[in-house]
Design a protein around this motif. Structure first.
Motif, short mmCIF file in Angstrom:
data_model
loop_
_atom_site.label_atom_id
_atom_site.label_comp_id
_atom_site.label_asym_id
_atom_site.label_seq_id
_atom_site.Cartn_x
_atom_site.Cartn_y
_atom_site.Cartn_z
N SER A 125 64.90 -108.89 18.74
CA SER A 125 64.11 -108.06 19.65
C SER A 125 62.99 -107.37 18.89
O SER A 125 61.84 -107.31 19.35
N THR A 126 63.31 -106.84 17.71
CA THR A 126 62.29 -106.19 16.89
C THR A 126 61.22 -107.18 16.45
O THR A 126 60.02 -106.89 16.49
N LEU A 127 61.64 -108.37 16.05
CA LEU A 127 60.69 -109.38 15.60
C LEU A 127 59.67 -109.72 16.68
O LEU A 127 58.48 -109.87 16.40
N LEU A 128 60.13 -109.84 17.91
CA LEU A 128 59.23 -110.18 19.00
C LEU A 128 58.41 -108.99 19.48
O LEU A 128 57.20 -109.09 19.69
N ASN A 129 59.07 -107.84 19.62
CA ASN A 129 58.47 -106.75 20.39
C ASN A 129 57.57 -105.81 19.63
O ASN A 129 56.78 -105.08 20.25
N ARG A 130 57.65 -105.78 18.28
CA ARG A 130 56.87 -104.76 17.57
C ARG A 130 55.39 -104.78 17.92
O ARG A 130 54.83 -103.77 18.35
N PRO A 131 54.67 -105.87 17.71
CA PRO A 131 53.24 -105.82 18.03
C PRO A 131 52.97 -105.69 19.52
O PRO A 131 51.95 -105.10 19.92
N ILE A 132 53.88 -106.19 20.35
CA ILE A 132 53.71 -106.06 21.80
C ILE A 132 53.82 -104.60 22.21
O ILE A 132 53.01 -104.10 23.01
N ASP A 133 54.81 -103.90 21.66
CA ASP A 133 54.95 -102.46 21.93
C ASP A 133 53.71 -101.70 21.50
O ASP A 133 53.22 -100.81 22.21
N GLN A 134 53.19 -102.02 20.33
CA GLN A 134 52.01 -101.31 19.82
C GLN A 134 50.82 -101.51 20.76
O GLN A 134 50.11 -100.54 21.08
N ARG A 135 50.61 -102.73 21.21
CA ARG A 135 49.51 -103.00 22.15
C ARG A 135 49.72 -102.29 23.48
O ARG A 135 48.79 -101.68 24.04
N ILE A 189 49.44 -97.37 12.32
CA ILE A 189 50.17 -97.12 11.08
C ILE A 189 51.60 -97.57 11.29
O ILE A 189 52.29 -97.08 12.19
N GLY A 190 52.07 -98.52 10.49
CA GLY A 190 53.42 -99.01 10.63
C GLY A 190 54.16 -99.02 9.31
O GLY A 190 53.59 -99.30 8.26
N TYR A 191 55.45 -98.70 9.38
CA TYR A 191 56.32 -98.67 8.20
C TYR A 191 57.38 -99.76 8.32
O TYR A 191 58.04 -99.88 9.36
N SER A 192 57.53 -100.56 7.28
CA SER A 192 58.55 -101.61 7.22
C SER A 192 58.38 -102.58 8.39
O SER A 192 57.40 -103.30 8.45
N MET A 193 59.28 -102.57 9.39
CA MET A 193 59.08 -103.45 10.54
C MET A 193 57.90 -103.00 11.39
O MET A 193 57.30 -103.81 12.10
N GLY A 194 57.56 -101.72 11.33
CA GLY A 194 56.33 -101.28 11.98
C GLY A 194 55.11 -101.86 11.30
O GLY A 194 54.12 -102.20 11.94
N GLY A 195 55.19 -102.00 9.96
CA GLY A 195 54.12 -102.65 9.23
C GLY A 195 54.04 -104.14 9.53
O GLY A 195 52.95 -104.71 9.63
N TYR A 196 55.21 -104.78 9.67
CA TYR A 196 55.27 -106.17 10.11
C TYR A 196 54.52 -106.34 11.43
O TYR A 196 53.66 -107.22 11.58
N GLY A 197 54.82 -105.49 12.40
CA GLY A 197 54.16 -105.57 13.69
C GLY A 197 52.68 -105.31 13.60
O GLY A 197 51.88 -105.99 14.26
N ALA A 198 52.29 -104.34 12.77
CA ALA A 198 50.87 -103.99 12.64
C ALA A 198 50.07 -105.15 12.04
O ALA A 198 48.93 -105.39 12.45
N LEU A 199 50.65 -105.87 11.09
CA LEU A 199 49.93 -107.00 10.50
C LEU A 199 49.77 -108.13 11.50
O LEU A 199 48.70 -108.76 11.58
N ILE A 200 50.81 -108.41 12.28
CA ILE A 200 50.68 -109.42 13.34
C ILE A 200 49.62 -108.98 14.35
O ILE A 200 48.73 -109.76 14.73
N PHE A 201 49.67 -107.72 14.76
CA PHE A 201 48.73 -107.17 15.72
C PHE A 201 47.30 -107.22 15.17
O PHE A 201 46.33 -107.38 15.91
N GLY A 202 47.19 -107.11 13.83
CA GLY A 202 45.87 -107.14 13.21
C GLY A 202 45.32 -108.53 12.96
O GLY A 202 44.21 -108.68 12.47
N GLY A 203 46.11 -109.58 13.30
CA GLY A 203 45.61 -110.94 13.19
C GLY A 203 46.41 -111.88 12.32
O GLY A 203 46.08 -113.08 12.26
N ALA A 204 47.44 -111.40 11.63
CA ALA A 204 48.23 -112.24 10.73
C ALA A 204 49.35 -112.92 11.51
O ALA A 204 50.45 -112.37 11.66
#
Length: 418
Positions: A157-167, A192-207
């Protein structure tokens, strides 16, 4: 010898600025308010009830804490009740924000989204939420469902939802009406994301992620993570032009094969990475590779030498975590603390660099650029001043840091294409 483990009865402050903090760590001049809000994201895939044959949807709930510049004259000081890492112990926190205070008026302020680790909660980086709000930002920190101390569930759930939640949270803040909505400039947003929040932020940023990562048996089921696959239309649609800058602290994922060089090359937002030099969770060497491979954007890497995964982000361990450790359960304490670095010290350094970075990219403040013009190893910086105390041309000590106070830090910069 008897060890005295008694602690003061005072609540746990999140707003401490040490006397040796770097220049931009201090709170700003604006009074701040805080509100708790509940959002609901319709028609989201319910990973916890997904099977090989079905992927049901649900209304995904998200609780957020919002800090903002408050009306002039707002009396400062307030408290929070957070849940400790054990998922059950309530802990009191104290800060400067006034609960439900009237927002400032007559101006708009950039938006910053704050995203915790797995597990975590919206208070884990509350020190940063308050601090940046006092400097003219609206900050919103998310409780990511299935990923908090209280409801930690399937990692997929975290893997899928992090960048979606941020958006989604950006969309909610942009659509907000009333006095608070009137001061939010969501067209200038940072994440600003930490650990899995950082994972989501990088995906959200284009990675975008690798194909292999979408197939892990322990990951997101049924290939649903392909929504964030590098080069896919669905990933491209996620990326948001309103986001102008990303700070990823200890971002997890490269160590587990979620990005390759092609995927990281897709990162297109100016990015500040922060990492512990001894991180064995997200793995420091893997994060250095992220820094090297993100050739599509300007980026920085701030390293806390000898720090582990708790570098830079978590608030100081609440005193209740000390009490649990004294009783034989050190887990909650170790979730926040670092064996080498003081948390408040790291928080102050994070506040300093986050202020400079967001001011540059969200407010267009070019005067903050010198704070990133640094010799790589702080310990190699030279303090050179004349008899009047003015810096000479030989002075190379880190801008914004008093002599002797940047020890143990490294800072590196690469431009797009490098």
């Amino acid at each position: 010898m008897t060890l005295n483990t008694a602690l003061p009865a005072a609540a746990n402050p999140i707003d401490t600025t040490r006397p040796d903090a770097p220049e931009l760590a201090a709170y700003g001049d604006m009074p701040i308010g805080v509100q708790t809000m509940e959002f609901s994201h319709a028609d989201q895939i319910d990973i916890l009830n997904t099977t090989a044959d079905s992927a049901p949807t649900y209304e995904r709930p998200l609780t957020v804490e919002v800090w903002y510049p408050a009306a002039a004259g707002t009396e400062q000081g307030g408290s929070y009740t957070a849940i400790l890492r054990d998922g059950k112990t309530e802990v009191p926190l104290t800060g400067r924000a006034a609960r439900d205070a009237a927002p400032a008026s007559g101006a708009t302020y950039p938006l910053i989204v704050i995203s915790h680790g797995y597990p975590g909660n919206r208070y884990l980086m509350s020190h940063l939420g308050e601090n940046l709000a006092s400097k003219g930002y609206v900050t919103v920190s998310i409780d990511h469902t299935d990923s908090t101390y209280s409801d930690q569930a399937a990692f997929g759930s975290t893997l899928l939802n992090r960048p979606i939640d941020q958006r989604f949270v950006i969309d909610q803040m942009a659509a907000m009406d009333g006095p608070l909505g009137a001061i939010i400039d969501a067209d200038q947003t940072g994440v600003i994301g930490y650990s899995m929040g950082g994972y989501g932020a990088l995906i959200f940023g284009g990675a975008g992620v690798t194909q292999a990562s979408t197939e892990y048996v322990w990951g997101t089921p049924n290939g649903l993570l392909e929504r964030h696959l590098a080069g896919s239309d669905t990933h491209e649609a996620l990326i948001d032009e309103r986001v102008k800058a990303v700070i990823a602290i200890g971002p997890w994922g490269k160590n587990a094969g979620f990005w390759d060089a092609d995927g990281m090359a897709g990162l297109r937002k100016p990015t500040l990475l922060m990492a512990g030099g001894s991180d064995d969770v997200s793995v420091y060497a893997a994060m250095r590779t992220l820094f090297d491979e993100a050739v599509g954007t300007d980026r920085h890497l701030l390293t806390f030498e000898h720090a582990n995964h708790n570098a830079a982000a978590p608030m100081p361990a609440p005193k209740e975590a000390y009490a649990l450790a004294a009783a034989g359960d050190s887990g909650p304490f170790e979730h926040y603390a670092d064996a080498v670095w003081d948390n408040t010290r790291m928080n102050n350094i994070t506040q300093h660099f986050a202020t400079a970075f967001m001011d540059m990219h969200l407010k267009g403040d070019a005067e903050k650029a010198p704070y990133f013009d640094l010799v790589t190893k702080a310990g190699e910086g030279v303090v050179a001043v004349d008899d009047a105390g003015k810096e000479t041309v030989d002075h190379t000590y880190w801008n914004g840091f008093a002599p002797r106070t940047a020890a143990g830090l490294m800072f590196e910069t690469k431009k797009a294409g490098e």
